[in-house]
Write a protein that holds these residues in place. Structure first.
Motif, PDB file in Angstrom:
ATOM      1  N   UNK A  51      46.916  54.632  11.193  1.00  0.00           N
ATOM      2  CA  UNK A  51      47.571  54.229  12.433  1.00  0.00           C
ATOM      3  C   UNK A  51      46.619  54.297  13.619  1.00  0.00           C
ATOM      4  N   UNK A  52      45.642  55.188  13.577  1.00  0.00           N
ATOM      5  CA  UNK A  52      44.633  55.215  14.640  1.00  0.00           C
ATOM      6  C   UNK A  52      43.837  53.920  14.648  1.00  0.00           C
ATOM      7  N   UNK A  53      43.542  53.387  13.459  1.00  0.00           N
ATOM      8  CA  UNK A  53      42.832  52.112  13.379  1.00  0.00           C
ATOM      9  C   UNK A  53      43.696  50.967  13.882  1.00  0.00           C
ATOM     10  N   UNK A  54      44.956  50.978  13.492  1.00  0.00           N
ATOM     11  CA  UNK A  54      45.882  49.948  13.970  1.00  0.00           C
ATOM     12  C   UNK A  54      45.950  49.973  15.492  1.00  0.00           C
ATOM     13  N   UNK A  55      46.121  51.165  16.050  1.00  0.00           N
ATOM     14  CA  UNK A  55      46.228  51.287  17.503  1.00  0.00           C
ATOM     15  C   UNK A  55      44.952  50.831  18.200  1.00  0.00           C
ATOM     16  N   UNK A  56      43.817  51.149  17.596  1.00  0.00           N
ATOM     17  CA  UNK A  56      42.539  50.807  18.213  1.00  0.00           C
ATOM     18  C   UNK A  56      42.317  49.308  18.304  1.00  0.00           C
ATOM     19  N   UNK A  57      42.874  48.543  17.378  1.00  0.00           N
ATOM     20  CA  UNK A  57      42.609  47.111  17.350  1.00  0.00           C
ATOM     21  C   UNK A  57      43.604  46.317  18.204  1.00  0.00           C
ATOM     22  N   UNK A  58      44.666  46.936  18.674  1.00  0.00           N
ATOM     23  CA  UNK A  58      45.706  46.186  19.393  1.00  0.00           C
ATOM     24  C   UNK A  58      45.208  45.478  20.660  1.00  0.00           C
ATOM     25  N   UNK A  83      54.470  50.631  18.001  1.00  0.00           N
ATOM     26  CA  UNK A  83      55.032  51.905  18.461  1.00  0.00           C
ATOM     27  C   UNK A  83      56.522  51.986  18.180  1.00  0.00           C
ATOM     28  N   UNK A  84      57.219  50.876  18.367  1.00  0.00           N
ATOM     29  CA  UNK A  84      58.671  50.879  18.156  1.00  0.00           C
ATOM     30  C   UNK A  84      59.021  51.190  16.706  1.00  0.00           C
ATOM     31  N   UNK A  85      58.368  50.515  15.767  1.00  0.00           N
ATOM     32  CA  UNK A  85      58.663  50.746  14.356  1.00  0.00           C
ATOM     33  C   UNK A  85      58.227  52.147  13.917  1.00  0.00           C
ATOM     34  N   UNK A  86      57.083  52.587  14.394  1.00  0.00           N
ATOM     35  CA  UNK A  86      56.609  53.913  13.993  1.00  0.00           C
ATOM     36  C   UNK A  86      57.573  54.997  14.466  1.00  0.00           C
ATOM     37  N   UNK A  87      58.062  54.843  15.691  1.00  0.00           N
ATOM     38  CA  UNK A  87      58.971  55.855  16.227  1.00  0.00           C
ATOM     39  C   UNK A  87      60.311  55.845  15.491  1.00  0.00           C
ATOM     40  N   UNK A  88      60.801  54.660  15.150  1.00  0.00           N
ATOM     41  CA  UNK A  88      62.135  54.571  14.555  1.00  0.00           C
ATOM     42  C   UNK A  88      62.127  54.859  13.057  1.00  0.00           C
ATOM     43  N   UNK A  92      55.710  55.498   6.577  1.00  0.00           N
ATOM     44  CA  UNK A  92      56.196  55.149   5.247  1.00  0.00           C
ATOM     45  C   UNK A  92      57.443  54.298   5.283  1.00  0.00           C
ATOM     46  N   UNK A  93      58.349  54.588   6.206  1.00  0.00           N
ATOM     47  CA  UNK A  93      59.589  53.819   6.292  1.00  0.00           C
ATOM     48  C   UNK A  93      59.377  52.393   6.751  1.00  0.00           C
ATOM     49  N   UNK A  94      58.339  52.171   7.545  1.00  0.00           N
ATOM     50  CA  UNK A  94      58.018  50.818   8.005  1.00  0.00           C
ATOM     51  C   UNK A  94      57.176  50.080   6.981  1.00  0.00           C
ATOM     52  N   UNK A  95      56.130  50.741   6.507  1.00  0.00           N
ATOM     53  CA  UNK A  95      55.184  50.108   5.593  1.00  0.00           C
ATOM     54  C   UNK A  95      53.931  49.700   6.335  1.00  0.00           C
ATOM     55  N   UNK A  96      52.774  50.105   5.819  1.00  0.00           N
ATOM     56  CA  UNK A  96      51.510  49.778   6.474  1.00  0.00           C
ATOM     57  C   UNK A  96      51.278  48.271   6.503  1.00  0.00           C
TER      58      UNK A  96
END
Length: 256
Positions: A51-58, A83-88, A92-96
């Motif tokens: 998720x750090x990599x995902x956030x870094x590329x946004x 952020x919305x999906x990760x928080x809710x 794992x529940x969202x899927x990478x």
């Protein structure tokens, strides 16, 4: 699962995602490749590193979207889904694979709805997938505006993946939804936009899982014992308590 915080993105992970921005790639394959870049880390740290990599590329994602026709507001709304999906739902529940799709510009927001480039129908033909982000009521007029505005942007973003049909796979396309909510409910009116494809072998099993996740934010076993807080939850529970199940169906509609 609580994801550790404070871990810096690995350069190899960021580079992998950065190369994929603007390329309509299989998000599942990209997620697997991303996981391989952190496979040597302790198991408890891997989700945080991903998720750090995902956030870094946004920021790169937003810049690419704007450069290819999106407004800054559309670009920001697109990446906000991470952020919305990760928080809710959690990682794992969202899927990478979903996070990868958003981070590489495969999923974009146009007004009330989201659209996924590179989708395929069961017959292999191209489609633009329609998704409903968790951003409030599903107002029919807002959906009309989104569906009218989206094609021009989608053609600019991926000219090699043009489509003539929308596709939507969702529990809201369950044919019995109107029985519980009535024909004028926003969810029912949204579902009515699509013509259902023949049911698939996994539709029934997928439906209960999908309803539990998107309506109650949990798993089916927990959702079945929830206390309803609104008519959608009441309709879901009433069917379950009557011994029924929910299906997840796929529908299509012509792009205007």
């Amino acid at each position: 699962m609580t994801v550790p915080t404070g871990l810096e993105a690995r350069p190899a992970s960021v580079a992998l995602l950065a190369r994929a921005v603007g390329r309509v790639q299989d998000p599942a394959a990209l997620a697997a490749a991303l996981a391989a870049t952190v496979a040597d880390a302790p198991a408890a740290d891997r989700d945080a590193l991903v998720m750090a990599a995902v956030q870094a590329v946004l920021p790169r994602t937003e810049a690419w979207l704007v450069a290819h026709g999106a407004t800054p507001e559309q670009a920001a709304a697109s990446t906000a889904d991470v952020a919305r999906k990760r928080e809710r739902y959690g990682v794992g529940g969202t899927g990478v694979d979903w996070f990868c799709a958003v981070a590489t510009g495969r999923v974009v927001a146009v007004g009330r709805l989201q659209y996924e480039l590179g989708a395929r129908l069961p017959d292999g033909s191209r489609a633009w997938a329609v998704h409903v982000p968790e951003t409030g009521p599903l107002d029919p007029d807002a959906c009309d505006r989104s569906l009218a505005e989206a094609p021009d942007l989608l053609r600019r973003l991926a000219p090699d993946h043009r489509a003539t049909r929308w596709s939507c796979r969702s529990w809201t396309l369950d044919p019995g939804l109107a029985d519980g909510l009535g024909p004028e409910a926003n969810l029912v009116r949204f579902a009515a936009r699509f013509t259902l494809l023949p049911p698939g072998p996994h539709d029934a099993a997928d439906g209960d899982v999908s309803v539990a996740k998107f309506v109650f934010g949990t798993d089916p076993a927990t959702a079945r014992h929830a206390t309803a807080t609104g008519r959608v939850q009441r309709a879901v529970l009433e069917r379950w308590r009557a011994g029924g199940h929910w299906s997840e169906r796929t529908g299509v509609a012509e792009v205007a």
